[in-house]
Motif scaffolding. Structure first.
Motif, mmCIF file in Angstrom:
data_model
loop_
_atom_site.group_PDB
_atom_site.id
_atom_site.type_symbol
_atom_site.label_atom_id
_atom_site.label_comp_id
_atom_site.label_asym_id
_atom_site.label_seq_id
_atom_site.Cartn_x
_atom_site.Cartn_y
_atom_site.Cartn_z
ATOM 1 N N GLY A 488 -1.774 23.847 40.952
ATOM 2 C CA GLY A 488 -1.883 25.297 40.936
ATOM 3 C C GLY A 488 -0.576 25.940 40.526
ATOM 4 O O GLY A 488 -0.550 26.917 39.758
ATOM 5 N N THR A 489 0.533 25.394 41.024
ATOM 6 C CA THR A 489 1.862 25.893 40.660
ATOM 7 C C THR A 489 2.143 25.660 39.182
ATOM 8 O O THR A 489 2.669 26.541 38.483
ATOM 9 N N LEU A 490 1.804 24.478 38.693
ATOM 10 C CA LEU A 490 1.998 24.168 37.269
ATOM 11 C C LEU A 490 1.172 25.105 36.393
ATOM 12 O O LEU A 490 1.649 25.595 35.354
ATOM 13 N N PHE A 505 -4.676 21.106 31.147
ATOM 14 C CA PHE A 505 -4.397 19.857 31.881
ATOM 15 C C PHE A 505 -4.257 20.138 33.378
ATOM 16 O O PHE A 505 -4.847 19.452 34.225
ATOM 17 N N ALA A 506 -3.472 21.166 33.707
ATOM 18 C CA ALA A 506 -3.254 21.520 35.111
ATOM 19 C C ALA A 506 -4.549 21.976 35.769
ATOM 20 O O ALA A 506 -4.860 21.591 36.910
ATOM 21 N N ALA A 507 -5.330 22.796 35.043
ATOM 22 C CA ALA A 507 -6.575 23.318 35.603
ATOM 23 C C ALA A 507 -7.572 22.194 35.878
ATOM 24 O O ALA A 507 -8.232 22.186 36.928
ATOM 25 N N GLN A 508 -7.687 21.251 34.956
ATOM 26 C CA GLN A 508 -8.635 20.151 35.144
ATOM 27 C C GLN A 508 -8.295 19.337 36.394
ATOM 28 O O GLN A 508 -9.169 18.996 37.205
ATOM 29 N N ASN A 509 -7.000 19.027 36.554
ATOM 30 C CA ASN A 509 -6.577 18.270 37.746
ATOM 31 C C ASN A 509 -6.765 19.087 39.024
ATOM 32 O O ASN A 509 -7.129 18.540 40.067
ATOM 33 N N LEU A 510 -6.511 20.400 38.927
ATOM 34 C CA LEU A 510 -6.691 21.270 40.087
ATOM 35 C C LEU A 510 -8.150 21.302 40.517
ATOM 36 O O LEU A 510 -8.467 21.166 41.712
ATOM 37 N N PHE A 511 -9.072 21.452 39.553
ATOM 38 C CA PHE A 511 -10.494 21.548 39.888
ATOM 39 C C PHE A 511 -11.050 20.220 40.386
ATOM 40 O O PHE A 511 -11.998 20.192 41.171
ATOM 41 N N ASN A 512 -10.438 19.103 39.940
ATOM 42 C CA ASN A 512 -10.857 17.798 40.470
ATOM 43 C C ASN A 512 -10.542 17.680 41.953
ATOM 44 O O ASN A 512 -11.293 17.060 42.714
ATOM 45 N N LEU A 513 -9.413 18.281 42.350
ATOM 46 C CA LEU A 513 -8.994 18.209 43.755
ATOM 47 C C LEU A 513 -9.604 19.330 44.591
ATOM 48 O O LEU A 513 -9.889 19.154 45.771
#
Length: 687
Positions: A488-490, A505-513
């Protein structure tokens, strides 16, 4: 267990009545009308005891008894006969016992020992008083055991005091061994054991003792209920509470704390209303529970009710209330609490002073926080952390780092919270290289292992400075799996620097978590909107709708004369709305004459420019500031608080407003404080 508890319930002759009305109710101001027995074994849950209650077991000696006397006089008579002491001697013994007890309660063991050694005649009560002093003091178990061995005629109280000493200062195996060696056990002995196992989380062993215990009282049930609440077994705590033969105020309060801990606020409220007797701890549990469950306003309301009942708060009450004031930015109530502290015995209490420092920092009054910090006589690590964090939140990075070095010079070792504050200070001040050095020194120089919070600060530090690739590399090198806040910070940094590729890239990883992260969707939509990719913005919004993600509505608030006025973007309900719009229209004309150009990128709607300007003009922070300009006297800072990050257009506009109106405007958002004055902001446009 269930059958045992059910049988206990069936043995009741009368059901316990429930009092359904809260007002009026019976309250017990125990902290001020009674004392708590200081022998831990006799009352391990620290339940209130009436002041006329004799702190002894049924087998224990009375302070006035002439039995169980020992003498250090050379001509002392045999211990198996009561010596014919006169009334003056007995009075001397009683007086000395009281002095010893007083010294022990104040923590002055040396003075207590001096009086003890000067006594020519001692009762078992005298020996027990000294034993209690040693057994409670950390690291004095060996001395306590030696003193215990010297007691000529030990009674059950002597054994119970020693047992409590083992519970506090030894492992439970040693405790169990001593318990089994006791020649006689009373209900306090069993309670001490059950409380000991419960406090260490060994509830299975505590339950075994509970079932084997020949007789139980309210302390027994309270220990079991509190133990289950502490270890998170709320259902078992409920079961024991339901079947408890006697429900003490401790049991009721433990259940309220448990319900609040697990977010079951309605159940906590119901119990609170039904309680036949409440004490200060009960009220504290409700206040803290509301604040911890993001219902600070309710916490402050119940605090006011508590005061109306004449119940005096302690440092725990005030800490929770001040935290609530900080969350609501209720500065006026915070100042009233400060006056309460000054008039009470807590004026020199480090915890209370630290809570006040934190409150002033979070309400935007940094000067008062610093003044109070200087006046605090005894500062602990929490006090230093509060002030360093305060400077960091206000963007005073150099002052925060100077204070950190001063703390080191005082010989106080920083902890992990200190370094969160230090890295935050570097972040808000843009001190990238210094922040990296502090991060690298944590383990090497201070032995503090970095936690997820430290990595989040570092990603933010690097990201805001535009070093997005370095931020991603740091995430990949983390010794543990990144949590959602990291990405979220990234993502927020990518929005600032309009890096679409890394944002995705950041959003995809955020939504996975965290698939329900509303802030993540909004940030991603912001990036797309800045790139005029409105089809992508629409896709993000459809995805939010499909996943039933609800965006947190933005709102701002301002406190005027103890009343909090809340505004939402495009607000249509405030009674002074007509005057506010008139003020904003007036300001808009003056700002544009001064060179202000609306930042249309901050209007995340695919509409015409004129409509975007109107939407921006009615943002919640502008509405709150306009209202403040109308009602706050000239010369008094206008303090506005927002639940989201202040948008770029509002930040730009407020700088113009501060110059045009010649007013100091302080805005706190989720990131930091912004101090606007004379057309400039304390953040230097770096936020």
């Amino acid at each position: 267990m269930y059958h045992y508890l059910r049988n206990r319930r069936n043995q009741r002759h009368f059901p316990l009545p429930f009092i359904k009305n809260f007002l009026p109710t019976k309250h017990c101001n125990w902290p001020f009308s009674t004392f708590t027995v200081q022998i831990p074994n006799a009352n391990p849950n620290l339940e209130a005891v009436p002041s006329n209650f004799h702190a002894r077991s049924p087998q224990g000696p009375n302070l006035l008894s002439t039995h169980n006397l020992t003498s250090t006089h050379p001509a002392a008579p045999s211990l198996d006969k009561s010596p014919p002491f006169d009334q003056n001697t007995l009075n001397d013994i009683i007086s000395s016992n009281k002095i010893i007890t007083s010294y022990i309660r104040s923590g002055d063991l040396s003075s207590a020992l001096r009086v003890f050694r000067n006594m020519t005649v001692k009762t078992t009560v005298t020996w027990n008083a000294m034993l209690a002093g040693y057994s409670r003091k950390p690291g004095k178990l060996t001395e306590a055991q030696k003193l215990f061995d010297q007691i000529p005629e030990k009674d059950t109280v002597s054994y119970n005091i020693m047992l409590a000493g083992y519970v506090q200062n030894s492992d439970m195996e040693a405790v169990w061994s001593f318990f089994n060696s006791m020649p006689s056990k009373d209900i306090a002995s069993w309670n001490t054991m059950i409380s000991g196992f419960a406090q260490k989380g060994a509830m299975a062993k505590a339950r075994e003792l509970f079932l084997a215990m020949p007789e139980k009282n309210s302390v027994t049930w309270s220990a079991m209920i509190s133990g289950y609440v502490e270890c998170g077994a709320l259902e078992l705590a409920e079961e024991f509470f339901e079947f408890a033969a006697v429900k003490s105020v401790v049991a009721w309060t433990a259940m309220i704390s448990g319900y609040m801990k697990f977010g079951k606020i309605e159940k906590a409220e119901r119990l609170f209303k039904e309680m036949p007797v409440k004490n200060l701890v009960t009220w504290n549990a409700m206040i803290a529970g509301y604040v911890e469950n993001c219902r600070a306003e309710d916490g402050l309301k119940i605090f006011r009710i508590m005061l109306r009942y004449g119940i005096r708060p302690n440092h725990s009450s005030l800490s929770s209330v001040l935290l609530g004031c900080s969350e609501l930015s209720a500065l006026q109530l915070g100042k009233q609490v400060h006056q309460l502290v000054c008039k009470s015995s807590l004026r020199d209490d480090t915890t209370a002073c630290t809570s006040l420092i934190s409150m002033y920092c979070k309400c935007g009054v940094l000067d008062d926080a610093w003044k109070l910090f200087l006046e605090t006589k005894s500062k602990d690590i929490v006090s230093w952390n509060a002030m360093i964090s305060g400077y960091a939140q206000h963007g005073a990075g150099e002052k925060a780092l100077h204070l950190f070095e001063e703390m080191r010079g005082e010989g106080i070792k920083p902890d992990w919270i200190t370094f969160v504050a230090v890295l935050l200070a570097c972040n808000h001040a843009g001190l990238v290289d210094i922040g990296v050095r502090y991060f690298d020194s944590m383990v090497k120089d201070y032995g503090v292992e970095p936690r997820p919070d430290h990595y989040t600060c570092m990603v933010d530090l690097l990201g805001r400075a535009g070093k997005l690739v370095e931020a991603v590399d740091l995430i990949k090198k983390m010794p543990f799996k990144p949590h959602s806040a990291i990405f979220g910070t990234l993502l927020g940094a990518c929005r600032i620097h309009k890096n679409l590729e890394l944002a995705e890239f950041a959003a995809q990883n955020l939504f996975n978590l965290d698939p329900q992260s509303a802030a993540g969707y909004v940030q991603l939509a912001n990036v797309y909107a800045a790139a005029n990719k409105w089809d992508h913005v629409a896709r993000v919004r459809r995805s939010m709708k499909d996943n039933k993600v609800v965006k947190t509505p933005g709102y701002s608030w301002i406190e005027i004369k103890n009343t909090v006025h809340e505004f939402r973007s495009g607000d249509r309900v405030h009674p002074e709305l007509a005057s506010i719009h008139e003020k904003l229209n007036e300001l808009e004309k003056k700002m544009k004459l001064a060179g202000y150009v609306p930042d249309l990128e901050s209007a995340l709607h695919d509409v015409g420019e004129e409509q975007k300007e109107q939407l921006l003009l009615w943002h919640s922070e502008k509405l709150a500031i306009a209202f403040g300009l109308i009602v706050v006297p000239y010369g008094t800072p206008i303090r506005v608080f927002k639940n989201l990050r202040v948008c770029g257009d509002c930040h730009r506009a407020i700088k113009y407003i501060s110059a045009i109106e010649r007013r100091e405007i302080i805005v706190r958002d989720t990131v930091r404080f912004h101090h606007f004055m004379g057309g400039c902001c304390s953040c230097g446009d770096y936020w």
